[in-house]
Design an enzyme around this catalytic site. Sequence first.
Site, PDB file in Angstrom:
ATOM      1  N   THR A   1      32.839  23.156  65.664  1.00 58.41           N
ATOM      2  CA  THR A   1      32.906  21.405  65.449  1.00 58.41           C
ATOM      3  C   THR A   1      33.221  21.113  64.160  1.00 58.41           C
ATOM      4  O   THR A   1      32.326  20.855  63.504  1.00 58.41           O
ATOM      5  CB  THR A   1      31.902  20.857  66.327  1.00 58.41           C
ATOM      6  OG1 THR A   1      31.707  21.501  67.733  1.00 58.41           O
ATOM      7  CG2 THR A   1      32.449  19.416  66.424  1.00 58.41           C
TER       8      THR A   1
ATOM      9  N   LYS B   1      36.683  17.519  71.571  1.00 59.82           N
ATOM     10  CA  LYS B   1      35.302  17.704  71.366  1.00 59.82           C
ATOM     11  C   LYS B   1      34.769  16.379  70.873  1.00 59.82           C
ATOM     12  O   LYS B   1      33.529  16.112  71.370  1.00 59.82           O
ATOM     13  CB  LYS B   1      34.978  18.550  70.232  1.00 59.82           C
ATOM     14  CG  LYS B   1      33.515  19.035  70.023  1.00 59.82           C
ATOM     15  CD  LYS B   1      32.774  19.515  71.212  1.00 59.82           C
ATOM     16  CE  LYS B   1      31.450  19.890  70.780  1.00 59.82           C
ATOM     17  NZ  LYS B   1      30.987  20.887  70.132  1.00 59.82           N
TER      18      LYS B   1
END
EC number: 1.1.-.-
Length: 290
Positions: A97, A172
Site C-alpha cells: 500500500t 485501497k
Amino acid sequence: MAKIAFLGLGVMGYPMAGHLQAAGHQVTVYNRTTAKAEAWSQEHGGSWAATPRQAAEGVDFVMACVGNDDDLRAVCQGADGAFVGMASGSVFVDHTTVSAKVTRELYAAAQTAGISFLDAPISGGQAGAENGALSVMCGGDEEAFDAAAPIVDAYARICRRIGASGAGQMTKMCNQIAIAGLVQGLSEALHFAEKAGLDSRAVVEVISQGAAGSWQMSNRYETMIEDHFEHGFAVDWMRKDLGICLDAANETGASLPVTALVDQFYKEVQNQGGGRWDTSSLLKRLRLLG
C-alpha cells in the site's frame, strides 16, 4: 507454472510467497533481513537471493509486499533493484500500500525498461494472507493484468482490475477510509456497552446479525473485549495509509472529515505507546480516556 520472485517477507508476504510455492510455481524470495529469507526457503522449499536484482533475474513475475514508498523504490530501482534484473516482457506486481504518485512513477520507469508494472494492493489482513483469501485491487495495463491474475489467484479470494495505473492504490484508499470509520464505530459501541453494564458478547451476538454487522465486528470483537491488541494490522501502518488517503483527498478535492478525525485518534494511540497495537485499539483509547 511460472518462475516468480517475491520481495518482502513480512506478516503478509511470507505466507503469500508460500502459497505460490505450494501452487507449483518456482519461487525465489528476497527479504531485507536475510535470515527470514533463509527460514522461508527451509520451510517452503523455494530459493532465496541476496538482492532484489538477483531474485528477479530470469523470472516471469516479480511480486513485492514491502513497507512504504521509499521501500518500494529501493527494491525496484538502483543497481541492485529488481527492474535491472527483470527480462523484457516480465511483470512486476506491487502488493504494497503506497501512494498513487509513486505507483505512476514506477509504472513509467517500468515502461522505459520494457517491463510491465501493476499496482495491486491487498486487503484481508494476516489471516487473509495465511488462508489465501485476500482481496486484490489492481491498476495497470489490461494485458499485464490478464497475465498476472492467474498467478495472484494462489492467495486471492478476488482479484479485479479497477483501471489504469494508480487505480488499485486509489481503491485501497477507499478500503482504508471505510475501515477507519467502521473500527471507530465498533469501538464506541463496545465502550458504550461496557459503560452501560451490558454483556458485550451478548450485545454483539444480537447486533452482528442485523444492519450493524461487519467483518470488523465478526473478526475483532472478541479480542477487543479481552483488551488484546497485539495482533493484526498495526496502528503505525494504518496512520501511514490514512496519511496517503488524506493527501490524495487534498489533490482530488474529496471531503474526508471522519477519516481525518480517526487519524487523529490513532495519533493519540501512538502517543499512548500503541504504535504496534492493531487498529482495533481505538477501543483501548476510549478506555484510557475513562
